[in-house]
Design a protein around this motif. Structure first.
Motif, PDB file in Angstrom:
ATOM      1  N   LEU A  79      -4.856   4.830  17.343  1.00 19.12           N
ATOM      2  CA  LEU A  79      -5.742   4.620  18.483  1.00 19.12           C
ATOM      3  C   LEU A  79      -5.173   5.218  19.765  1.00 19.12           C
ATOM      4  O   LEU A  79      -5.905   5.433  20.731  1.00 19.12           O
ATOM      5  CB  LEU A  79      -5.985   3.114  18.688  1.00 19.12           C
ATOM      6  N   LEU A  80      -3.869   5.481  19.789  1.00 23.30           N
ATOM      7  CA  LEU A  80      -3.229   6.030  20.983  1.00 23.30           C
ATOM      8  C   LEU A  80      -3.127   7.542  20.958  1.00 23.30           C
ATOM      9  O   LEU A  80      -2.419   8.133  21.749  1.00 23.30           O
ATOM     10  CB  LEU A  80      -1.824   5.423  21.141  1.00 23.30           C
ATOM     11  N   LYS A  81      -3.837   8.159  20.017  1.00 25.28           N
ATOM     12  CA  LYS A  81      -3.875   9.617  20.024  1.00 25.28           C
ATOM     13  C   LYS A  81      -4.699  10.099  21.208  1.00 25.28           C
ATOM     14  O   LYS A  81      -5.819   9.635  21.428  1.00 25.28           O
ATOM     15  CB  LYS A  81      -4.518  10.138  18.730  1.00 25.28           C
ATOM     16  N   PRO A  82      -4.200  11.038  22.026  1.00 29.30           N
ATOM     17  CA  PRO A  82      -4.989  11.533  23.165  1.00 29.30           C
ATOM     18  C   PRO A  82      -6.106  12.442  22.694  1.00 29.30           C
ATOM     19  O   PRO A  82      -6.031  13.054  21.627  1.00 29.30           O
ATOM     20  CB  PRO A  82      -3.961  12.309  23.990  1.00 29.30           C
TER      21      PRO A  82
ATOM     22  N   PRO B  96       0.821  -1.226   0.000  1.00 24.63           N
ATOM     23  CA  PRO B  96       0.000   0.000   0.000  1.00 24.63           C
ATOM     24  C   PRO B  96       0.847   1.265   0.000  1.00 24.63           C
ATOM     25  O   PRO B  96       1.902   1.316   0.628  1.00 24.63           O
ATOM     26  CB  PRO B  96      -0.810  -0.121   1.300  1.00 24.63           C
ATOM     27  N   LYS B  97       0.374   2.271  -0.685  1.00 26.65           N
ATOM     28  CA  LYS B  97       1.040   3.577  -0.707  1.00 26.65           C
ATOM     29  C   LYS B  97       0.176   4.551   0.077  1.00 26.65           C
ATOM     30  O   LYS B  97      -0.682   5.232  -0.477  1.00 26.65           O
ATOM     31  CB  LYS B  97       1.218   4.073  -2.146  1.00 26.65           C
ATOM     32  N   ASP B  98       0.371   4.588   1.363  1.00 26.37           N
ATOM     33  CA  ASP B  98      -0.418   5.500   2.184  1.00 26.37           C
ATOM     34  C   ASP B  98       0.472   6.123   3.256  1.00 26.37           C
ATOM     35  O   ASP B  98       1.679   5.864   3.314  1.00 26.37           O
ATOM     36  CB  ASP B  98      -1.614   4.780   2.813  1.00 26.37           C
ATOM     37  N   THR B  99      -0.114   6.976   4.073  1.00 25.74           N
ATOM     38  CA  THR B  99       0.616   7.653   5.137  1.00 25.74           C
ATOM     39  C   THR B  99       0.037   7.230   6.476  1.00 25.74           C
ATOM     40  O   THR B  99      -1.176   7.276   6.682  1.00 25.74           O
ATOM     41  CB  THR B  99       0.520   9.183   4.986  1.00 25.74           C
ATOM     42  N   LEU B 100       0.909   6.802   7.387  1.00 36.43           N
ATOM     43  CA  LEU B 100       0.483   6.267   8.675  1.00 36.43           C
ATOM     44  C   LEU B 100       0.909   7.187   9.813  1.00 36.43           C
ATOM     45  O   LEU B 100       2.023   7.726   9.805  1.00 36.43           O
ATOM     46  CB  LEU B 100       1.080   4.877   8.900  1.00 36.43           C
ATOM     47  N   CYS B 101       0.025   7.357  10.762  1.00 35.17           N
ATOM     48  CA  CYS B 101       0.315   8.200  11.921  1.00 35.17           C
ATOM     49  C   CYS B 101       1.126   7.419  12.946  1.00 35.17           C
ATOM     50  O   CYS B 101       0.990   6.210  13.091  1.00 35.17           O
ATOM     51  CB  CYS B 101      -0.980   8.679  12.578  1.00 35.17           C
ATOM     52  N   LEU B 102       1.972   8.134  13.662  1.00 34.75           N
ATOM     53  CA  LEU B 102       2.638   7.584  14.820  1.00 34.75           C
ATOM     54  C   LEU B 102       1.879   8.028  16.064  1.00 34.75           C
ATOM     55  O   LEU B 102       1.244   9.087  16.066  1.00 34.75           O
ATOM     56  CB  LEU B 102       4.082   8.066  14.905  1.00 34.75           C
ATOM     57  N   SER B 103       1.941   7.232  17.111  1.00 36.88           N
ATOM     58  CA  SER B 103       1.279   7.623  18.350  1.00 36.88           C
ATOM     59  C   SER B 103       2.083   8.708  19.047  1.00 36.88           C
ATOM     60  O   SER B 103       3.232   8.995  18.681  1.00 36.88           O
ATOM     61  CB  SER B 103       1.148   6.407  19.273  1.00 36.88           C
ATOM     62  N   ASN B 104       1.488   9.328  20.062  1.00 36.57           N
ATOM     63  CA  ASN B 104       2.207  10.338  20.822  1.00 36.57           C
ATOM     64  C   ASN B 104       3.401   9.747  21.565  1.00 36.57           C
ATOM     65  O   ASN B 104       4.386  10.437  21.829  1.00 36.57           O
ATOM     66  CB  ASN B 104       1.256  11.037  21.812  1.00 36.57           C
ATOM     67  N   PHE B 105       3.313   8.469  21.925  1.00 31.28           N
ATOM     68  CA  PHE B 105       4.459   7.808  22.555  1.00 31.28           C
ATOM     69  C   PHE B 105       5.618   7.721  21.567  1.00 31.28           C
ATOM     70  O   PHE B 105       6.771   7.982  21.910  1.00 31.28           O
ATOM     71  CB  PHE B 105       4.064   6.407  23.023  1.00 31.28           C
ATOM     72  N   ASP B 106       5.297   7.322  20.332  1.00 29.06           N
ATOM     73  CA  ASP B 106       6.340   7.179  19.322  1.00 29.06           C
ATOM     74  C   ASP B 106       6.968   8.509  18.942  1.00 29.06           C
ATOM     75  O   ASP B 106       8.090   8.554  18.435  1.00 29.06           O
ATOM     76  CB  ASP B 106       5.769   6.527  18.057  1.00 29.06           C
ATOM     77  N   ASN B 107       6.226   9.611  19.145  1.00 31.65           N
ATOM     78  CA  ASN B 107       6.693  10.929  18.721  1.00 31.65           C
ATOM     79  C   ASN B 107       7.530  11.649  19.768  1.00 31.65           C
ATOM     80  O   ASN B 107       7.918  12.790  19.558  1.00 31.65           O
ATOM     81  CB  ASN B 107       5.489  11.803  18.351  1.00 31.65           C
ATOM     82  N   GLN B 108       7.821  10.991  20.879  1.00 30.79           N
ATOM     83  CA  GLN B 108       8.660  11.623  21.890  1.00 30.79           C
ATOM     84  C   GLN B 108      10.048  11.901  21.313  1.00 30.79           C
ATOM     85  O   GLN B 108      10.633  11.043  20.642  1.00 30.79           O
ATOM     86  CB  GLN B 108       8.788  10.720  23.110  1.00 30.79           C
ATOM     87  N   PRO B 109      10.596  13.085  21.558  1.00 32.67           N
ATOM     88  CA  PRO B 109      11.929  13.418  21.018  1.00 32.67           C
ATOM     89  C   PRO B 109      13.007  12.413  21.399  1.00 32.67           C
ATOM     90  O   PRO B 109      13.913  12.142  20.613  1.00 32.67           O
ATOM     91  CB  PRO B 109      12.210  14.801  21.636  1.00 32.67           C
TER      92      PRO B 109
ATOM     93  N   GLN C 248       5.275  11.184  10.934  1.00 27.77           N
ATOM     94  CA  GLN C 248       4.415  10.157  10.378  1.00 27.77           C
ATOM     95  C   GLN C 248       5.226   9.355   9.370  1.00 27.77           C
ATOM     96  O   GLN C 248       6.326   9.763   8.973  1.00 27.77           O
ATOM     97  CB  GLN C 248       3.176  10.771   9.717  1.00 27.77           C
ATOM     98  N   VAL C 249       4.702   8.212   8.982  1.00 20.27           N
ATOM     99  CA  VAL C 249       5.426   7.336   8.063  1.00 20.27           C
ATOM    100  C   VAL C 249       4.732   7.352   6.714  1.00 20.27           C
ATOM    101  O   VAL C 249       3.545   7.025   6.609  1.00 20.27           O
ATOM    102  CB  VAL C 249       5.484   5.893   8.597  1.00 20.27           C
ATOM    103  N   GLU C 250       5.468   7.745   5.695  1.00 22.04           N
ATOM    104  CA  GLU C 250       4.948   7.687   4.329  1.00 22.04           C
ATOM    105  C   GLU C 250       5.414   6.369   3.710  1.00 22.04           C
ATOM    106  O   GLU C 250       6.618   6.119   3.587  1.00 22.04           O
ATOM    107  CB  GLU C 250       5.457   8.859   3.501  1.00 22.04           C
ATOM    108  N   CYS C 251       4.466   5.527   3.361  1.00 22.96           N
ATOM    109  CA  CYS C 251       4.773   4.201   2.824  1.00 22.96           C
ATOM    110  C   CYS C 251       5.120   4.321   1.342  1.00 22.96           C
ATOM    111  O   CYS C 251       4.280   4.112   0.468  1.00 22.96           O
ATOM    112  CB  CYS C 251       3.605   3.253   3.050  1.00 22.96           C
TER     113      CYS C 251
END
Length: 264
Positions: free
Chosen positions: A196-199, A24-37, A90-93
């Protein structure tokens, strides 16, 4: 440390490995946990295999082909990170592939000892990105297979921590091993669902208020900074791991009960 040899490593191949089937060629969100610096960095895992009759087949070729197959299920790894306007990742596939490196080492496997002590030449066993590499050009995972003269080999997996924690990497490596042994698919297929882990927005506002009130106060979860560090090796047997798990679950149960009381 005196007994350890300097390694002589020669890169024999460097290529991009793509999923063997269209993804698939789509864009996936990362959770807030994954986005920690603190998670926006790379870690390395070394897997050491001694020489045996099963190693007669070229391990680099076997792992490279298995990687192409397992990426069908882990297709986000073949993409690239993108930074949104708000700074979130975010991850662009894109399907561009992951970096694979094959190397020959002009030493026996005994040259690395038990890895309690690391010589500068050991860094040749793994791939490192140039310091000024742009975030959006980074490969999300790199695998380097180092073959030693004795027939043993060392696989070094370099992975972006925003995509993997330890358990997630273990699941990926298990799937990679299964494909290398001829399985048609991993025994456990990955599930993304990180959105699903987005606050909720309300929670974000509350956290902002807490941050304003506690500005300048040392947070209890802040990691202590030590001026000196030492390198040690820990051997954990199955009984020790079992005791650690039992203690962890006891604490988790207390926190779960506490959270339920707060919700009431």
């Amino acid at each position: 440390m005196e007994g350890l040899e300097e390694l002589n490593v020669k890169i024999v191949e460097r290529c991009l490995v793509l999923p063997c089937l269209p993804s698939p060629k789509d864009t996936l969100c990362l959770s807030n946990f994954d986005n920690q610096p603190l998670l926006r960095t790379f870690f390395n895992t070394l897997l050491v295999y001694e020489a045996c009759e099963k190693n007669l087949v070229d391990p680099a070729k076997t792992i490279r082909e298995a990687l192409s197959k397992v990426l069908v299920y882990y297709y986000p790894l073949a993409g690239r990170l993108r930074k949104k306007e708000d700074g979130k990742l975010q991850v662009e596939c894109t399907g561009e592939g992951v970096l694979f490196v094959g190397a020959m080492v002009n030493n026996n496997l005994s040259a690395i000892g038990d890895l309690d002590y690391l010589k500068p030449s050991f860094k040749q066993l793994l791939f490192t990105f140039p310091f000024n590499t742009d975030l959006e050009e980074l490969h999300l995972i790199v695998i380097q297979v180092n073959r030693f003269t004795c027939g043993g080999f060392v696989v070094v997996v370099t992975f972006h921590h925003s995509l993997f924690d330890g358990k997630g990497l273990g699941q990926f490596l298990k799937g990679l091993g299964e494909m290398a042994r001829g399985e048609v698919m991993p025994s456990m297929k990955p599930i993304w669902d990180r959105e699903l882990l987005k606050p909720r927005k309300l929670l974000v506002h509350n956290l902002d208020m807490i941050e304003d009130k506690t500005r300048g106060i040392s947070h209890p979860w802040a990691l202590p900074i030590s001026k000196e560090s030492i390198q040690v090796s820990l051997t954990l047997d199955s009984n020790t791991i079992k005791c650690m798990k039992q203690g962890l679950w006891k604490n988790v149960g207390k926190y779960t009960l506490h959270l339920k009381l707060l919700q009431l």
